[in-house]
Design a protein around this motif. Structure first.
Motif, PDB file in Angstrom:
ATOM      1  N   PHE A 171      73.110 124.026  23.435  1.00 24.37           N
ATOM      2  CA  PHE A 171      73.392 123.304  24.940  1.00 24.37           C
ATOM      3  C   PHE A 171      73.124 121.786  24.684  1.00 24.37           C
ATOM      4  CE2 PHE A 171      72.597 122.530  29.292  1.00 24.37           C
ATOM      5  CZ  PHE A 171      73.583 123.665  29.905  1.00 24.37           C
ATOM      6  N   SER A 172      73.102 121.169  23.613  1.00 23.79           N
ATOM      7  CA  SER A 172      72.890 119.863  23.227  1.00 23.79           C
ATOM      8  C   SER A 172      74.168 119.251  22.649  1.00 23.79           C
ATOM      9  CB  SER A 172      71.783 119.354  22.737  1.00 23.79           C
ATOM     10  OG  SER A 172      71.685 119.863  21.614  1.00 23.79           O
ATOM     11  N   SER A 173      75.247 120.171  22.349  1.00 29.20           N
ATOM     12  CA  SER A 173      76.269 119.848  21.489  1.00 29.20           C
ATOM     13  C   SER A 173      77.401 119.387  22.511  1.00 29.20           C
ATOM     14  CB  SER A 173      76.799 120.855  20.935  1.00 29.20           C
ATOM     15  OG  SER A 173      77.310 121.816  21.579  1.00 29.20           O
ATOM     16  N   PRO A 174      78.324 118.370  22.070  1.00 28.05           N
ATOM     17  CA  PRO A 174      79.222 117.844  22.840  1.00 28.05           C
ATOM     18  C   PRO A 174      80.114 118.957  23.239  1.00 28.05           C
ATOM     19  CG  PRO A 174      79.617 117.143  20.524  1.00 28.05           C
ATOM     20  CD  PRO A 174      78.196 117.809  20.792  1.00 28.05           C
ATOM     21  N   GLU A 175      80.348 119.893  22.597  1.00 27.74           N
ATOM     22  CA  GLU A 175      81.362 121.235  23.054  1.00 27.74           C
ATOM     23  C   GLU A 175      80.908 121.769  24.415  1.00 27.74           C
ATOM     24  OE1 GLU A 175      80.183 120.580  19.772  1.00 27.74           O
ATOM     25  OE2 GLU A 175      82.043 119.975  19.020  1.00 27.74           O
ATOM     26  N   THR A 176      79.439 121.754  24.378  1.00 26.81           N
ATOM     27  CA  THR A 176      79.020 122.452  26.084  1.00 26.81           C
ATOM     28  C   THR A 176      79.005 121.414  26.855  1.00 26.81           C
ATOM     29  OG1 THR A 176      77.664 123.872  24.242  1.00 26.81           O
ATOM     30  CG2 THR A 176      77.143 123.678  26.604  1.00 26.81           C
ATOM     31  N   LEU A 177      78.437 120.201  26.481  1.00 18.54           N
ATOM     32  CA  LEU A 177      78.098 119.095  27.366  1.00 18.54           C
ATOM     33  C   LEU A 177      79.650 118.568  28.098  1.00 18.54           C
ATOM     34  CD1 LEU A 177      75.431 116.896  25.810  1.00 18.54           C
ATOM     35  CD2 LEU A 177      75.059 118.415  27.880  1.00 18.54           C
ATOM     36  N   VAL A 178      80.533 118.777  27.261  1.00 19.91           N
ATOM     37  CA  VAL A 178      81.963 118.206  27.925  1.00 19.91           C
ATOM     38  C   VAL A 178      81.998 119.011  29.183  1.00 19.91           C
ATOM     39  CG1 VAL A 178      83.251 120.212  26.637  1.00 19.91           C
ATOM     40  CG2 VAL A 178      84.399 117.553  27.378  1.00 19.91           C
ATOM     41  N   ALA A 179      81.852 120.256  29.570  1.00 15.48           N
ATOM     42  CA  ALA A 179      81.603 120.816  30.884  1.00 15.48           C
ATOM     43  C   ALA A 179      81.535 120.224  32.023  1.00 15.48           C
ATOM     44  CB  ALA A 179      81.136 122.402  30.829  1.00 15.48           C
ATOM     45  N   PHE A 180      80.137 119.419  31.819  1.00 12.51           N
ATOM     46  CA  PHE A 180      79.826 118.496  32.728  1.00 12.51           C
ATOM     47  C   PHE A 180      80.657 117.388  33.098  1.00 12.51           C
ATOM     48  CE2 PHE A 180      76.071 120.842  31.288  1.00 12.51           C
ATOM     49  CZ  PHE A 180      75.604 121.267  32.488  1.00 12.51           C
ATOM     50  N   ALA A 181      81.241 116.713  31.827  1.00 11.94           N
ATOM     51  CA  ALA A 181      82.147 115.802  32.156  1.00 11.94           C
ATOM     52  C   ALA A 181      83.492 116.258  32.797  1.00 11.94           C
ATOM     53  CB  ALA A 181      82.498 114.959  30.941  1.00 11.94           C
ATOM     54  N   LEU A 182      83.760 117.412  32.398  1.00 12.98           N
ATOM     55  CA  LEU A 182      85.118 118.061  33.350  1.00 12.98           C
ATOM     56  C   LEU A 182      84.785 118.114  34.658  1.00 12.98           C
ATOM     57  CD1 LEU A 182      86.100 120.505  30.434  1.00 12.98           C
ATOM     58  CD2 LEU A 182      87.624 118.276  30.945  1.00 12.98           C
ATOM     59  N   GLY A 183      83.673 118.740  34.913  1.00 12.24           N
ATOM     60  CA  GLY A 183      83.271 119.211  36.287  1.00 12.24           C
ATOM     61  C   GLY A 183      83.320 117.921  37.188  1.00 12.24           C
ATOM     62  N   THR A 238      71.668 117.982  48.596  1.00 14.81           N
ATOM     63  CA  THR A 238      72.377 118.932  47.694  1.00 14.81           C
ATOM     64  C   THR A 238      73.458 118.549  47.033  1.00 14.81           C
ATOM     65  OG1 THR A 238      71.654 120.774  49.122  1.00 14.81           O
ATOM     66  CG2 THR A 238      72.766 121.352  47.307  1.00 14.81           C
ATOM     67  N   THR A 239      74.359 117.835  47.909  1.00 13.51           N
ATOM     68  CA  THR A 239      75.803 117.486  47.263  1.00 13.51           C
ATOM     69  C   THR A 239      75.246 116.297  46.347  1.00 13.51           C
ATOM     70  OG1 THR A 239      76.591 117.770  49.379  1.00 13.51           O
ATOM     71  CG2 THR A 239      77.995 116.698  47.791  1.00 13.51           C
ATOM     72  N   ILE A 240      74.313 115.445  46.741  1.00 18.57           N
ATOM     73  CA  ILE A 240      74.109 114.344  46.024  1.00 18.57           C
ATOM     74  C   ILE A 240      73.384 114.565  44.457  1.00 18.57           C
ATOM     75  CG2 ILE A 240      72.368 112.097  45.842  1.00 18.57           C
ATOM     76  CD1 ILE A 240      72.751 112.005  48.851  1.00 18.57           C
ATOM     77  N   GLY A 241      72.629 115.530  44.749  1.00 21.07           N
ATOM     78  CA  GLY A 241      71.822 116.141  43.566  1.00 21.07           C
ATOM     79  C   GLY A 241      72.957 116.808  42.493  1.00 21.07           C
ATOM     80  N   ILE A 242      73.779 117.558  43.132  1.00 23.41           N
ATOM     81  CA  ILE A 242      74.995 118.103  42.114  1.00 23.41           C
ATOM     82  C   ILE A 242      75.568 116.950  41.558  1.00 23.41           C
ATOM     83  CG2 ILE A 242      77.180 119.223  42.174  1.00 23.41           C
ATOM     84  CD1 ILE A 242      76.151 121.025  44.323  1.00 23.41           C
ATOM     85  N   VAL A 243      75.730 115.998  42.183  1.00 20.07           N
ATOM     86  CA  VAL A 243      76.405 114.934  41.382  1.00 20.07           C
ATOM     87  C   VAL A 243      75.529 114.324  40.700  1.00 20.07           C
ATOM     88  CG1 VAL A 243      77.299 112.522  41.840  1.00 20.07           C
ATOM     89  CG2 VAL A 243      77.943 114.041  43.422  1.00 20.07           C
ATOM     90  N   PHE A 244      74.309 113.924  40.642  1.00 19.57           N
ATOM     91  CA  PHE A 244      73.649 113.487  39.781  1.00 19.57           C
ATOM     92  C   PHE A 244      73.228 114.496  38.839  1.00 19.57           C
ATOM     93  CE2 PHE A 244      72.610 110.330  42.780  1.00 19.57           C
ATOM     94  CZ  PHE A 244      72.483 109.059  42.073  1.00 19.57           C
ATOM     95  N   SER A 245      73.210 115.579  38.905  1.00 21.90           N
ATOM     96  CA  SER A 245      72.880 116.461  37.625  1.00 21.90           C
ATOM     97  C   SER A 245      74.254 116.518  36.699  1.00 21.90           C
ATOM     98  CB  SER A 245      72.568 118.022  38.089  1.00 21.90           C
ATOM     99  OG  SER A 245      73.652 118.378  38.522  1.00 21.90           O
ATOM    100  N   MET A 246      75.254 116.250  37.314  1.00 21.88           N
ATOM    101  CA  MET A 246      76.509 116.325  36.566  1.00 21.88           C
ATOM    102  C   MET A 246      76.531 114.995  36.023  1.00 21.88           C
ATOM    103  SD  MET A 246      78.596 118.979  37.389  1.00 21.88           S
ATOM    104  CE  MET A 246      80.195 118.585  37.925  1.00 21.88           C
ATOM    105  N   LEU A 247      76.130 113.866  36.709  1.00 26.05           N
ATOM    106  CA  LEU A 247      76.246 112.522  36.015  1.00 26.05           C
ATOM    107  C   LEU A 247      75.500 112.544  34.751  1.00 26.05           C
ATOM    108  CD1 LEU A 247      77.652 110.008  36.960  1.00 26.05           C
ATOM    109  CD2 LEU A 247      75.575 109.197  38.186  1.00 26.05           C
ATOM    110  N   PHE A 248      74.017 112.893  34.737  1.00 26.04           N
ATOM    111  CA  PHE A 248      73.329 112.799  33.727  1.00 26.04           C
ATOM    112  C   PHE A 248      73.780 113.561  32.499  1.00 26.04           C
ATOM    113  CE2 PHE A 248      69.810 112.123  37.115  1.00 26.04           C
ATOM    114  CZ  PHE A 248      69.851 110.566  36.922  1.00 26.04           C
TER     115      PHE A 248
END
Lengths: 265, 490
Positions: B452-464, B211-221
């Motif tokens: 959901f595909s704008s950088p303003e939303t996707l930045v949340a994943f980079a922050l996370g 699960t941890t690895i899955g979380i990391v990968f979903s964030m990574l993509f």
């Protein structure tokens, strides 16, 4: 160098350093020490022997009030050090413990350097006027602990890195650094191998020149080797107290005889 | 047959297998269970396992795989002309699924027959009205291709479900047969059962890690998607955080990181002394009775939901600080303009962390051997000198580890800062200013109507992801320190 042969050494062996009168110790409801009377001489080694649980360690810990740190322990009766009651309200147990040093069963060096281990007591009690003074005290104490030659090149290495026997001698050096008058030893060799034991015993014999040493031991051979006086404890009672040679060759009480011949214990 | 019934049948078979396996094993040695290799219960359990585990495994895999396979074959039926501009195949497929489910409901309620559901044509009947009658509302008229795809979807699903039921039951029966055959006195049933239990434990452990690895990968993509749209150097080294949902935003982590670290620092400034002193009191001075009462009470603090702490920050601590430092406040300094500030959030977060620090430090201080304390006390040191000179230095590595763990909690904390710290991303040295943190910005970027595909939303994943790496690093460091310390005394 340590001044081993002092004039007073051989002249007066009979002066009483510690005298206990009607001492009772309770752990909660357990009556651990029953009515013990004993006079311990200065500048000699007194051994406490007896089977496990007989109260010899408990009584030893009464002499520097280490039992105060145990909540459920109560002490009654008088223990006099140089004629003064150490359980008097005026006596600060902390000051007392500087005068009555203690060496424990298991070597317990602090996780600090060898130097800091020995300097610990003098620093707390403000015994050194200067850094150089402290160096002198540390060296003198390590020499008295018969460990100076082994550690002089690595004074700032951690004390926990020494061997068991070295650690125990370091603990003895640490105890003598505060210039105590009495040194209590609670089975100091029980965690050591025979060679380290021999070194510590030799050291105890030298310490006798300056301190009253009280040693608790399980080994009757050790008691016979190092002590001048021996006290035999059994089930919380002091059964017999006398010269070591007399206790081991000609015990008066049959319980003592049974113990030293190995029938009880 | 619904899956629920299938599972019930499997369980019934397993129970039957249990008793048959057990009885057969006992009978095979003439009723004297002492002769058996294992206790009778192990023969029963191994029989139940061989019925249940393969069949359940197949069931799980089938349930996961069937929708994917069905969807793949059905999606071929959708002509690309049907996909409106700006949408993708997934939206149309969602329509297909909805119509298919609607048909199922209609058949169940008797509005149409199963045969009708198969043969309905959008050209001839008003599907929307039919489905509307049974409570399935559709947004628009059903197009013929969608209806046909939905019908095909139904058919494939139904036949798939039938095949699944048959296969799973067959496998269960095979398992039952095999287990009955091998249930005799010499079979090492206990070893088999324990091996299965071991596998179960391993599966549980690896699931947590996966699960941890899955979380990391979903964030990574998603982070990679973000960095395709926004420059990496601006994200990490830019100085402005100003999201703008019309696009062209300044999205730099530095102001948020500053706020996060500043608030965490103040929280630790509160939590470390209080927690450490509490731990020293509890472990060295408090009697058993005080300790038995005080320690659980302190740990209750850790059980308070963080949103409650947030309310406390917003309604109590913030106004209190304003009445001290604000305009016409007690101190008359006018440093603070609003209740939300770094100090508000930091102080409340610090209170939250107190039990964390104290509980861990207490355990670590207790782990320092009593013999070392005795040594110090025996030299004539007071209890206080003993604590300062011996106990704390010996426990220090472990305490540092505890503080680092607390720090990683502070960095990841969200609710208190949402309510107590404000929403302005800026660099400021004043603890009375309102600031914001990485976590609160993740919340605000993902809530609302953003594309959901704008950088303003996707930045949340980079922050996370950055936050994750930060706290992971702190945790690893803390664990390494704590472990090193443990070796010292064991």
């Amino acid at each position: 160098m340590f001044d081993a042969q002092r004039p007073g050494d051989t002249v007066d062996q009979k002066e009483t350093k510690i005298s206990a009168r009607n001492v009772q110790v309770y752990y909660g409801d357990t009556h651990a020490i029953k009515d013990v009377n004993v006079d311990i001489e200065s500048k000699s080694v007194t051994a406490f022997i007896g089977p496990s649980g007989c109260g010899k360690s408990t009584f030893l810990r009464c002499i520097n009030r280490m039992n105060d740190t145990i909540d459920i322990c109560r002490v009654q009766g008088d223990i006099l050090l140089d004629g003064e009651d150490i359980y008097d309200k005026k006596v600060d147990p902390v000051q007392l413990r500087a005068k009555v040093g203690m060496v424990f069963q298991k070597p317990n060096p602090f996780p600090k350097s060898i130097y800091d281990n020995v300097a610990y007591g003098p620093r707390i009690h403000g015994l050194a006027r200067s850094r150089a003074d402290l160096d002198v005290i540390v060296e003198k104490s390590l020499r008295r602990g018969a460990i100076w030659d082994e550690v002089k090149d690595r004074l700032h290495a951690p004390g926990t890195g020494l061997s068991g026997g070295q650690q125990q001698r370091l603990c003895i050096a640490r105890a003598v650094a505060t210039e105590p008058e009495v040194l209590l030893m609670d089975e100091p060799c029980s965690a050591l191998d025979p060679i380290a034991t021999a070194q510590v015993e030799e050291l105890i014999d030298e310490l006798r020149n300056q301190y009253s040493v009280v040693i608790v031991t399980h080994s009757m051979q050790q008691a016979a080797r190092v002590s001048q006086k021996t006290a035999f404890f059994h089930l919380g009672n002091l059964v017999e107290y006398g010269d070591t040679s007399q206790i081991f060759t000609n015990p008066k009480d049959e319980r003592t005889e049974s113990y030293i011949t190995g029938r009880i214990g | 047959m619904p899956v629920f019934w299938l599972v019930l049948i499997l369980l019934a078979l397993a129970v039957a297998g249990y008793f048959i396996g057990r009885i057969r094993a006992v009978n095979s040695v003439g009723g004297d269970s002492r002769v058996l290799h294992s206790l009778p219960v192990y023969y029963g359990a191994s029989a139940a396992i061989s019925v249940l585990v393969p069949a359940m495994g197949l069931l799980a895999i089938w349930l996961l795989a069937q929708p994917i396979l069905v969807e793949r074959s059905v999606s071929g039926m959708i002509p690309s002309s049907l996909i409106p501009d700006g949408a993708n195949l997934n939206l149309v497929m969602a329509d297909v699924r909805r119509v298919a489910e609607g048909l199922n409901v209609a058949v169940q309620q008797g509005a149409i027959s199963n045969e009708q559901a198969r043969t309905l044509r959008a050209e001839t009947s008003d599907i929307r009205a039919v489905l509307g009658q049974v409570g399935v509302a559709l947004g628009q008229e059903v197009r013929p291709e969608v209806l046909r795809a939905a019908q095909s979807y139904r058919n494939l699903s139904a036949s798939g479900a039938l095949a699944m039921t048959v296969t799973v039951l067959a496998l269960a029966m095979v398992g039952l047969g095999v287990s009955i055959r091998i249930s005799h006195g010499q079979f090492r049933a206990r070893n088999v059962v324990e091996r299965v239990i071991l596998l179960l434990l391993m599966a549980a452990a690896s699931l947590a890690i996966l699960t941890t690895i899955g979380i990391v990968f979903s964030m990574l993509f998603e982070s990679i998607n973000f960095f395709r749209l926004h420059s990496v150097s601006d994200f990490f080294f830019g100085a402005t955080w100003a999201p703008n949902f019309r696009g062209d935003s300044d999205l730099s982590i530095l102001p948020l990181l500053w706020g996060t670290l500043y608030i965490s620092f103040i929280a630790l400034l509160v939590a470390v002394p209080i927690g450490l002193f509490a731990a020293i009191f509890l472990s060295e001075y408090a009697g058993p009775k005080t300790r038995a009462i005080a320690k659980p009470l302190l740990e209750i603090l850790a059980g308070i939901p963080t949103i409650v702490y947030g309310l406390f920050a917003l309604l109590t601590v913030g106004p209190l600080l304003v009445s001290l430092f604000g305009q016409s406040g007690t101190l008359g300094v006018n440093w603070m303009s609003g209740a939300t500030s770094v100090l508000t959030a930091g102080a409340v977060m610090g209170i939250m962390l107190v039990p964390f620090v104290s509980s861990l430090s207490d355990d670590i201080i207790n782990a320092v051997p009593q013999s070392i304390r005795d040594g110090s006390l025996g030299l004539g040191a007071t209890p206080s000198e003993t604590i300062r000179n011996v106990v704390i230095p010996a426990a220090l590595p472990g305490i540092v580890g505890a503080i680092l763990l607390a720090a990683s909690r502070a960095i990841g904390e969200t609710m208190i800062v949402v309510m107590g710290a404000g929403a302005i991303a800026k660099f400021s040295l004043s603890p009375f200013d309102s600031m914001t943190t990485i976590t609160t910005r993740i919340v605000s970027q993902l809530t609302g109507d953003g594309d959901f595909s704008s950088p303003e939303t996707l930045v949340a994943f980079a922050l996370g992801l950055t936050l994750f790496v930060l706290t992971l690093g702190l945790n690893v460091l803390a664990l390494v320190i704590v472990r090193k310390y443990r070796e010292q005394y064991e």
